[in-house]
Design a protein around this motif. Structure first.
Motif, PDB file in Angstrom:
ATOM      1  N   ASP A   1      12.402  -5.212   1.005  1.00 44.55           N
ATOM      2  CA  ASP A   1      12.094  -6.484   1.658  1.00 44.55           C
ATOM      3  C   ASP A   1      10.737  -6.405   2.346  1.00 44.55           C
ATOM      4  N   ALA A   2       9.886  -7.392   2.068  1.00 47.37           N
ATOM      5  CA  ALA A   2       8.539  -7.405   2.647  1.00 47.37           C
ATOM      6  C   ALA A   2       8.572  -7.495   4.170  1.00 47.37           C
ATOM      7  N   ALA A   3       9.701  -7.926   4.739  1.00 49.38           N
ATOM      8  CA  ALA A   3       9.815  -8.047   6.194  1.00 49.38           C
ATOM      9  C   ALA A   3       9.888  -6.682   6.879  1.00 49.38           C
ATOM     10  N   ARG A   4       9.912  -5.615   6.090  1.00 53.04           N
ATOM     11  CA  ARG A   4       9.859  -4.251   6.650  1.00 53.04           C
ATOM     12  C   ARG A   4       8.513  -3.662   6.216  1.00 53.04           C
ATOM     13  N   PRO A   5       7.468  -3.904   7.015  1.00 54.63           N
ATOM     14  CA  PRO A   5       6.118  -3.590   6.529  1.00 54.63           C
ATOM     15  C   PRO A   5       5.804  -2.098   6.406  1.00 54.63           C
ATOM     16  N   PHE A   6       6.448  -1.274   7.239  1.00 52.91           N
ATOM     17  CA  PHE A   6       6.044   0.139   7.261  1.00 52.91           C
ATOM     18  C   PHE A   6       7.069   0.987   6.515  1.00 52.91           C
ATOM     19  N   VAL A   7       6.663   1.537   5.399  1.00 48.15           N
ATOM     20  CA  VAL A   7       7.575   2.292   4.540  1.00 48.15           C
ATOM     21  C   VAL A   7       7.142   3.753   4.527  1.00 48.15           C
ATOM     22  N   PRO A   8       7.848   4.620   5.268  1.00 50.38           N
ATOM     23  CA  PRO A   8       7.457   6.028   5.253  1.00 50.38           C
ATOM     24  C   PRO A   8       7.661   6.623   3.857  1.00 50.38           C
ATOM     25  N   ALA A   9       6.675   7.403   3.395  1.00 48.87           N
ATOM     26  CA  ALA A   9       6.772   8.042   2.074  1.00 48.87           C
ATOM     27  C   ALA A   9       8.033   8.898   1.998  1.00 48.87           C
ATOM     28  N   ALA A  10       8.433   9.496   3.126  1.00 48.82           N
ATOM     29  CA  ALA A  10       9.605  10.384   3.125  1.00 48.82           C
ATOM     30  C   ALA A  10      10.882   9.617   2.797  1.00 48.82           C
ATOM     31  N   VAL A  11      10.962   8.346   3.197  1.00 47.31           N
ATOM     32  CA  VAL A  11      12.163   7.557   2.889  1.00 47.31           C
ATOM     33  C   VAL A  11      12.210   7.247   1.391  1.00 47.31           C
ATOM     34  N   ILE A  12      11.059   6.944   0.813  1.00 50.52           N
ATOM     35  CA  ILE A  12      10.996   6.730  -0.647  1.00 50.52           C
ATOM     36  C   ILE A  12      11.485   7.997  -1.358  1.00 50.52           C
ATOM     37  N   ASP A  13      11.002   9.150  -0.889  1.00 53.92           N
ATOM     38  CA  ASP A  13      11.445  10.420  -1.487  1.00 53.92           C
ATOM     39  C   ASP A  13      12.953  10.603  -1.327  1.00 53.92           C
ATOM     40  N   ARG A  14      13.478  10.263  -0.142  1.00 52.77           N
ATOM     41  CA  ARG A  14      14.912  10.495   0.102  1.00 52.77           C
ATOM     42  C   ARG A  14      15.790   9.637  -0.806  1.00 52.77           C
ATOM     43  N   VAL A  15      15.446   8.351  -0.970  1.00 51.53           N
ATOM     44  CA  VAL A  15      16.309   7.523  -1.832  1.00 51.53           C
ATOM     45  C   VAL A  15      16.193   7.958  -3.287  1.00 51.53           C
ATOM     46  N   LEU A  16      14.984   8.356  -3.704  1.00 46.01           N
ATOM     47  CA  LEU A  16      14.832   8.797  -5.107  1.00 46.01           C
ATOM     48  C   LEU A  16      15.544  10.129  -5.328  1.00 46.01           C
TER      49      LEU A  16
ATOM     50  N   ALA B   1       0.831  -1.209   0.000  1.00 46.74           N
ATOM     51  CA  ALA B   1       0.000   0.000   0.000  1.00 46.74           C
ATOM     52  C   ALA B   1       0.866   1.260   0.000  1.00 46.74           C
ATOM     53  N   ALA B   2       1.986   1.227   0.721  1.00 48.07           N
ATOM     54  CA  ALA B   2       2.851   2.415   0.806  1.00 48.07           C
ATOM     55  C   ALA B   2       3.442   2.763  -0.560  1.00 48.07           C
ATOM     56  N   PHE B   3       3.904   1.752  -1.282  1.00 46.38           N
ATOM     57  CA  PHE B   3       4.480   2.021  -2.609  1.00 46.38           C
ATOM     58  C   PHE B   3       3.392   2.394  -3.612  1.00 46.38           C
ATOM     59  N   ALA B   4       2.266   1.673  -3.557  1.00 46.67           N
ATOM     60  CA  ALA B   4       1.194   1.931  -4.522  1.00 46.67           C
ATOM     61  C   ALA B   4       0.662   3.353  -4.377  1.00 46.67           C
ATOM     62  N   ALA B   5       0.689   3.883  -3.150  1.00 49.15           N
ATOM     63  CA  ALA B   5       0.124   5.212  -2.914  1.00 49.15           C
ATOM     64  C   ALA B   5       1.128   6.326  -3.206  1.00 49.15           C
ATOM     65  N   HIS B   6       2.405   5.979  -3.412  1.00 43.01           N
ATOM     66  CA  HIS B   6       3.414   7.034  -3.557  1.00 43.01           C
ATOM     67  C   HIS B   6       3.399   7.612  -4.977  1.00 43.01           C
ATOM     68  N   PRO B   7       3.295   8.934  -5.097  1.00 38.82           N
ATOM     69  CA  PRO B   7       3.143   9.536  -6.434  1.00 38.82           C
ATOM     70  C   PRO B   7       4.341   9.331  -7.354  1.00 38.82           C
TER      71      PRO B   7
END
Ligand code: MG
Length: 380
Positions: free
Chosen positions: A101-116, A42-48
């Motif tokens: 890794d699916a074993a890390r269930p909670f993915v903050p949107a801000a971390v996705i932004d930071r790596v990108l 859900a976290a990845f699917a919702a990330h713009p």
């Protein structure tokens, strides 16, 4: 440095997760009412900034994955994590990929932004072909009883972002028979530069059985309370069902179903906590299939709707308003029955009774009224 183009998230969920000790792989075990894998998805699917999400599963886990995620894009992985990621990289068409890794269930949107951002966003790190979240090590580390200096040590997390072509090359060049702990290590072996960004404790891995409780507690819950009210007429020649219990009495409640006024008020209270209408919305009295129906079904339907949202019932409180029969002798049977129907301990089921001092329709014995209050917790 890459520019433009598609970004795909690859969620690695092909492991057997045996350290968690459960009967099914841990990525399908529920956290806050939802399979672990569904949180990250859900976290990845919702990330713009993510165009597509692909889930890597073990062969044979298709049915479990479908039950957890529905009809999403899945690719069957290999025998090791490395093989699984390589198969995923071959299956996608993109410019950059995030491996998680699916074993890390909670993915903050801000971390996705930071790596990108570190990979190729504004203020990106020059020459970086990959980026990964890391956390400083706070605890003192010892090896064989001797303190290991923490300087330069960090905990590596996922999602890790890469230029897809570079990561494919790193996988192609990796020596057979050697294992890699993560993808960044493989890119580094090629001489590729990996940018480090701030990780997040929310990304901690769920590995051991006790980690599930910690993960559960990390979900932000909200408490909701809602009320329900119902009245049914007392008539001679009817059975008296009250709180799921058949009570001997000279009159019974009449209505389209079994007319259990207590369970109806309770069902409405539960439906109210998720703003899901009322009992008539779900079981219209005009529908002949509910004639004489066991109201336990209505109550359990409301409980299922709450469970489907990842919610849990915390407490219910019911007040029965009638002159007769006396409720006291049946109170414990009702609490036990309602507790069993809802999967609640009896300390979470309160039943009270009152009269209206012989006033009004309840006072004249023409009917019974019930009011209920339900308190539930729902993940935000
Ligand atoms: Mg009713």
């Amino acid at each position: 440095m890459t520019t433009g183009g598609r970004t795909v998230a690859l969620i690695v969920a092909a492991g057997s997760g045996s350290r968690a000790g459960g009967a099914i792989p841990k990525q399908f075990v529920a956290i806050a009412g939802k399979p672990m894998i569904a949180h990250a998805y859900a976290a990845f699917a919702a990330h713009p900034r993510i165009d597509d999400v692909v889930v890597m599963i073990a062969d044979g886990a298709q049915a479990l994955a479908f039950a957890a995620l529905g009809n999403v894009r899945m690719v069957v992985g290999g025998a090791t994590r490395r093989e699984t990621v390589a198969l995923g990289l071959a299956a996608i068409d993109a410019e950059r990929v995030l491996v998680h890794d699916a074993a890390r269930p909670f993915v903050p949107a801000a971390v996705i932004d930071r790596v990108l951002d570190a990979l190729d966003g504004p203020g990106g790190v020059d020459g970086a072909v990959g980026a990964m979240p890391v956390l400083a090590v706070a605890d003192t580390l010892v090896r064989d009883g001797r303190v290991v200096p923490r300087d330069g040590l960090s905990r590596v997390q996922t999602p890790q972002a890469f230029d897809l072509a570079t990561l494919r090359r790193a996988h192609a060049d990796w020596p057979d028979g050697e294992e890699a702990t993560d993808d960044a290590q493989m890119v580094r072996r090629l001489g590729g530069s990996i940018a480090l960004v701030q990780g997040d404790v929310m990304l901690d891995k769920v590995t051991h059985p006790e980690d599930f409780a910690t993960a559960d507690a990390r979900v932000a819950w909200e408490t909701r309370s809602a009320s329900g009210f119902d009245v049914h007429r007392l008539e001679a020649g009817e059975e008296l069902w009250l709180g799921g219990v058949l009570i001997p009495h000279d009159k019974g409640l009449s209505g389209h179903s079994d007319a259990d006024v207590a369970l109806h008020a309770l069902t409405d209270a539960l439906l109210g906590t998720i703003a899901a209408g009322d009992i008539g919305t779900h079981f219209p009295p005009s529908d002949p299939q509910w004639k004489g129906a066991d109201s336990a079904r209505f109550l359990q339907h409301a409980a299922t709707l709450i469970a489907d949202k990842g919610g849990r019932i915390d407490f219910i409180d019911l007040t029965l308003i009638c002159e007769a029969p006396k409720i006291g002798p049946h109170r414990e049977a009702m609490r036990a029955r309602i507790g069993a129907l809802l999967g609640l301990g009896e300390d979470r089921v309160s039943i009270k009774a009152t009269t209206t001092e012989r006033l009004g329709f309840t006072g004249r014995g023409e009917g019974i009224a019930a009011q209920a209050l339900a308190t539930v917790s729902l993940p935000r």
